[in-house]
Motif scaffolding. Structure first.
Motif, short mmCIF file in Angstrom:
data_model
loop_
_atom_site.label_atom_id
_atom_site.label_comp_id
_atom_site.label_asym_id
_atom_site.label_seq_id
_atom_site.Cartn_x
_atom_site.Cartn_y
_atom_site.Cartn_z
N VAL A 294 0.84 -1.20 0.00
CA VAL A 294 0.00 0.00 0.00
C VAL A 294 0.88 1.25 0.00
CG1 VAL A 294 -1.74 1.28 1.29
CG2 VAL A 294 -1.85 -1.21 1.18
N ILE A 295 1.82 1.30 0.93
CA ILE A 295 2.81 2.37 0.99
C ILE A 295 4.15 1.72 1.29
CG2 ILE A 295 3.57 4.46 2.20
CD1 ILE A 295 0.68 5.03 2.91
N VAL A 296 5.14 1.98 0.50
CA VAL A 296 6.45 1.34 0.70
C VAL A 296 7.50 2.34 1.16
CG1 VAL A 296 6.01 -0.52 -0.92
CG2 VAL A 296 7.02 1.62 -1.75
N HIS A 297 7.16 3.63 1.13
CA HIS A 297 8.13 4.63 1.58
C HIS A 297 7.38 5.81 2.17
CE1 HIS A 297 11.77 7.03 1.75
NE2 HIS A 297 11.11 8.02 1.19
N ARG A 298 7.92 6.36 3.20
CA ARG A 298 7.35 7.56 3.80
C ARG A 298 8.48 8.44 4.30
NH1 ARG A 298 5.50 6.21 10.01
NH2 ARG A 298 7.18 4.75 10.48
N SER A 299 8.22 9.73 4.38
CA SER A 299 9.22 10.69 4.85
C SER A 299 8.90 11.03 6.31
CB SER A 299 9.19 11.96 4.00
OG SER A 299 9.53 11.66 2.66
N LEU A 300 9.89 10.86 7.15
CA LEU A 300 9.73 11.18 8.57
C LEU A 300 10.33 12.54 8.86
CD1 LEU A 300 10.75 7.76 10.19
CD2 LEU A 300 8.44 8.72 10.08
N PRO A 301 9.75 13.27 9.82
CA PRO A 301 10.40 14.52 10.26
C PRO A 301 11.80 14.25 10.77
CG PRO A 301 8.16 14.35 11.13
CD PRO A 301 8.48 13.02 10.51
N GLU A 302 12.68 15.20 10.63
CA GLU A 302 14.07 14.99 11.03
C GLU A 302 14.20 14.59 12.49
OE1 GLU A 302 18.25 17.59 11.32
OE2 GLU A 302 16.46 18.43 10.33
N ALA A 303 13.38 15.19 13.35
CA ALA A 303 13.47 14.90 14.79
C ALA A 303 13.03 13.49 15.12
CB ALA A 303 12.61 15.89 15.57
N ALA A 304 12.30 12.83 14.20
CA ALA A 304 11.78 11.49 14.49
C ALA A 304 12.72 10.38 14.05
CB ALA A 304 10.43 11.30 13.78
N ALA A 305 13.77 10.71 13.33
CA ALA A 305 14.64 9.68 12.76
C ALA A 305 15.28 8.83 13.86
CB ALA A 305 15.72 10.32 11.90
N GLY A 306 15.38 7.53 13.60
CA GLY A 306 16.03 6.63 14.54
C GLY A 306 17.43 6.29 14.06
N PRO A 307 18.22 5.58 14.86
CA PRO A 307 17.86 5.13 16.20
C PRO A 307 17.98 6.21 17.27
CG PRO A 307 20.06 4.37 15.62
CD PRO A 307 19.54 5.10 14.43
N PRO A 308 17.37 6.00 18.42
CA PRO A 308 16.59 4.81 18.77
C PRO A 308 15.26 4.81 18.03
CG PRO A 308 16.38 6.45 20.49
CD PRO A 308 17.39 6.99 19.53
N TYR A 309 14.75 3.60 17.81
CA TYR A 309 13.43 3.46 17.20
C TYR A 309 12.37 3.43 18.31
CZ TYR A 309 15.89 2.59 12.88
OH TYR A 309 16.70 2.74 11.78
#
Length: 627
Positions: A294-309
Motif C-alpha cells: 500500500v505504501i512502501v516509503h514515507r518521509s519522517l520529520p528529522e526529529a523522528a529519525a532513529g535510532p533509537p526506534y
C-alpha cells in the motif's frame, strides 16, 4: 423533618403566622354561628366548641410545622383521636413513607420511559426486579427490546429477577477495557428506532443519537455511533485542553538534558482541528500481509529519525483530538491504523505511531488461523447457518456470565420445532454473540472463549498467562489489554536484519510481554530488556516466560514508569550502550469507546500516562544524541 420541630427551643417559634392563622380559622364558622330554633345563641356550646376547635387547630399547626401536609394531619387525627400524639405521629410517618415510595417509583418509571421504553414495559421490569436494582431493570428492558416483544408476550425468555448478568452494571464491566469499542460487525445493524432506544439506554440524548445516525449513515454500528457522539462531546473539551496545555510549564532540564531544543514539540499557536483524524477503511495501515505494498516509503520529520526506534500503540477509536495530540508529541509522525483481523481471526482496531522502516516487512511463520473456523474447528459442527460471523470482535478483558448463556439456550430450545429461530430470537442471540464473542460448543449451546483460545488468537504461546500462577479472571484481564502479537511482529520484522547481533529494548507498559514475544518469534535476540508494568501479575507472567524460553539476555523490571527519571535512564544507557527500541502502549482506560464513565481522553487518570511515555522517549533520544 424540621430540626426545631421537637427541639428545646420550640417555645420560641411563632406558630401564628399568616398562613397558620388562616388554616386555624378555616373550620371555625360552624361553631361560632351555632343557634337553636328560637334564635337564642347557645353561649356555652359556642365556647366549648371554640375551645375544641382551637385545640385541634394548634395540633394541626404543630404537625404541619413538622413538614406534614394539613390534609394528612387531619386524616391522622381523625383516625387516632386528638389525645394520643404518638399514634398520630406514627401514622404520619407511615403516610410519608408510603408517599415517598410511590413518588420514587413514579420517578423511576419516568426515568426509563424517557429512554424510550413503554410504561407497561417499564412497570413489568420493575415488578420483576424490584425498585432498588436499576441495573437489572435496564438489562430486562434491553432484553425486551432485543426480542421485539412486550413483557406480556414474552414467553420463551426468562429474565433474571435477582441480579444483572454481571456483578455491577454492564457498563462498569468495561471500566478498564478497550474491548467492544467499535470492532467490525458483519451483519446489518438494527433499524433506526431500535438504535435510538439502544443509545438512549446508554445515557445519550435522543438529539445526540439522531445527529449521530444522520452523520454516520443508516448502516453504522451502535459502537461506532457511540464513538461519534463521544467525539462530539469531546470537541469543546479538546479546545479547552489545548489552552490548558499552553499554560502548563514545561519540565525543567536536568543533568544537562538537551537545554536547546531544535524543534518545538507542540505548535500551540495552531488552531484546533475541526475534525478528528479520519480512520482508513479498510484499516490496513501502510500494508498488511495480504496487501503489503500500500505504501512502501514515507518521509519522517528529522526529529523522528532513529535510532533509537520507537513504537507506540493505543486504541484507534479514541476521542476527538487524541491521535492528533499523540502524533504531535511523537515528533509529528503519522499514525498507522491497522485492524488485526487482517492477521488473525479476531478484530482489534489499533493505532501505531513509530519511526520504523516500512519496506520489506514480513509476517510470522506459520501464519495464524485467519477465520473462526480455522481457529476453532470443533465449533463448526454446531455453527448455525444464520450465524454468519467469520471473525470475532475485539477480545475483551471480561467474559459473558453463565446466566446469559443459559438464557440464550432456553430461548433457542423454545424454537426447536422450527427450521430456524424467528428473526427476533436470532437478533437477540447474535447481538450477545458479537458483544461477548460467544462461540458454539453444542446444540443450542454458546460459551465464552477459554483463556488458551484467547492466547492463541492473540499470538501468544499456549498457557502463556498461566505462568503467573493467576486466576482465570486475571488471565482474561491481562490478555484483553495486550498486543496482538502477529500484528506487532509484522511491524517489528524489519529489526531482524538491522540488528543481527541483538537489541536493547525499553518496554514501557509491558503488560504480558507482547513486544518481547513478538521479537522472540521473529528470531531477534534481546540482549537487555527493561520492562515496566504496574501489575505484579503481568511482571510475573513476563518473568516466567523469559525463564521458560531460556532467554540469554538480561531482564530488568520496574513497577512504575515514574520511577524512570533522568538519572536512572542515564545509568541504564551508560550500562547498555543505549536503547535500540522504546516500545509500549499506555493504558486505554480513558480512551476506549466502551468506557462511558471516565472517557476523558489523554487527561484521564490512566491514559495521561502517555505523557510519561513521551517524557521517557525524549530523554532517551536526547541522551543518546548527546553521547
Amino acid at each position: 423533618m424540621d430540626e426545631n420541630a421537637s427541639g428545646g427551643d420550640s417555645d420560641d417559634i411563632d406558630w401564628n403566622t399568616d398562613d397558620e392563622l388562616e388554616i386555624a380559622s378555616y373550620g371555625l364558622p360552624s361553631c361560632s354561628s351555632l343557634t337553636v330554633n328560637d334564635g337564642e345563641t347557645i353561649a356555652g356550646s359556642t365556647e366549648a366548641s371554640s375551645s375544641a376547635g382551637s385545640s385541634s387547630s394548634k395540633m394541626i399547626d404543630h404537625f404541619v410545622g413538622m413538614g406534614f401536609s394539613e390534609e394528612v394531619v387531619a386524616k391522622a387525627i381523625q383516625e387516632n383521636g386528638e389525645q394520643n400524639t404518638d399514634l398520630i405521629l406514627e401514622a404520619l410517618l407511615k403516610y410519608s413513607a408510603s408517599s415517598c415510595a410511590s413518588s420514587s417509583k413514579s420517578k423511576l418509571i419516568d426515568h426509563f420511559v424517557g429512554m424510550g421504553f413503554s410504561v407497561d414495559m417499564v412497570a413489568k421490569a420493575i415488578q420483576e426486579n424490584g425498585e432498588e436494582n436499576t441495573d437489572s431493570i435496564l438489562e430486562t428492558l434491553l432484553t425486551y427490546s432485543a426480542l421485539g416483544q412486550s413483557p406480556q408476550a414474552e414467553q420463551h425468555i426468562n429474565s433474571d429477577q435477582n441480579s444483572p448478568e454481571l456483578d455491577g452494571s454492564f457498563l462498569d464491566g468495561f471500566s478498564d477495557t478497550d474491548s467492544f469499542e467499535g470492532e467490525e460487525i458483519t451483519n446489518p445493524d438494527p433499524d433506526k428506532e431500535e438504535k435510538l432506544v439502544s443509545l438512549a439506554s446508554m445515557g445519550y440524548s435522543v438529539q445526540e443519537a439522531s445527529i449521530a445516525m444522520e452523520r454516520c449513515g443508516p448502516n453504522t454500528s451502535i459502537a461506532e455511533l457511540t464513538d461519534f457522539i463521544c467525539a462530539a462531546q469531546m470537541a469543546k473539551a479538546a479546545d479547552a485542553l489545548l489552552a490548558e496545555i499552553e499554560d502548563k510549564p514545561r519540565p525543567k532540564p536536568s543533568n544537562g538534558y538537551h537545554k536547546h531544543k531544535k524543534r518545538r514539540m507542540l505548535d500551540y499557536e495552531k488552531p484546533p482541528i475541526d475534525e478528528p483524524i479520519r480512520l482508513p477503511n479498510p484499516m490496513i495501515g501502510f500494508g498488511v500481509p495480504s496487501n503489503p505494498d500500500v505504501i512502501v516509503h514515507r518521509s519522517l520529520p528529522e526529529a523522528a529519525a532513529g535510532p533509537p526506534y520507537f513504537y507506540y500503540e493505543n486504541v484507534a477509536l479514541a476521542p476527538k483530538g487524541v491521535w492528533d495530540t499523540i502524533s504531535r508529541f511523537l515528533y509529528d509522525v503519522e499514525p498507522e491504523f491497522v485492524d488485526s483481523k487482517y492477521f488473525c481471526a479476531a478484530a482489534r482496531k489499533r493505532g501505531y505511531v513509530h519511526n520504523l522502516p516500512i519496506k520489506n516487512r514480513h509476517h510470522l511463520v506459520p501464519l495464524p488461523p485467519q477465520n473462526i473456523y480455522e481457529a476453532l474447528p470443533l465449533s463448526r459442527k454446531w455453527w448455525p447457518s444464520w450465524d454468519t460471523r467469520s471473525h470475532l470482535n475485539c477480545l475483551q478483558t471480561c467474559i459473558a456470565s453463565a446466566k446469559l448463556t443459559e438464557r440464550i439456550r432456553k430461548a433457542l430450545e423454545e424454537c426447536d420445532g422450527e427450521p430456524e429461530p424467528p428473526h427476533h430470537v436470532q437478533k437477540f442471540v447474535m447481538d450477545e454473540c458479537r458483544k461477548w464473542n460467544l462461540v458454539w460448543v453444542g446444540r443450542n449451546k454458546l460459551a465464552p472463549l477459554e483463556p488458551d483460545e484467547v492466547e492463541m488468537l492473540l499470538g501468544f504461546p499456549k498457557n502463556h498467562t498461566r505462568g503467573g500462577g493467576i486466576s482465570r479472571t486475571d488471565r482474561y484481564k491481562s490478555l484483553g489489554n495486550s498486543f496482538q502479537v502477529d500484528t506487532v511482529a509484522y511491524h517489528l520484522s524489519v529489526l531482524k536484519e538491522m540488528y543481527p547481533d541483538g537489541i536493547n529494548v525499553l518496554s514501557l507498559f509491558s503488560g504480558i510481554g507482547g513486544a518481547e514475544v513478538a521479537l522472540h518469534r521473529l528470531g531477534v535476540r534481546m540482549k537487555n530488556v527493561v520492562s515496566v508494568d504496574i501489575s505484579e501479575v503481568n511482571r510475573n507472567i513476563v518473568r516466567s516466560w523469559w525463564e521458560q524460553t531460556n532467554q540469554k539476555g538480561t531482564l530488568i523490571d520496574f513497577a512504575d514508569v515514574q520511577q524512570l527519571d533522568a538519572n536512572r535512564i542515564e545509568q541504564m544507557i551508560n550500562a547498555f550502550g543505549g536503547f535500540d527500541l522504546v516500545i509500549g502502549g499506555s493504558p486505554c482506560n480513558n480512551l476506549a469507546g466502551s468506557n462511558r464513565h471516565s472517557r476523558d481522553g489523554l487527561e484521564g487518570k490512566d491514559s495521561s500516562l502517555f505523557y510519561d511515555y513521551f517524557r521517557i522517549l525524549d530523554l532517551v533520544k536526547n541522551m543518546m544524541q548527546r553521547n
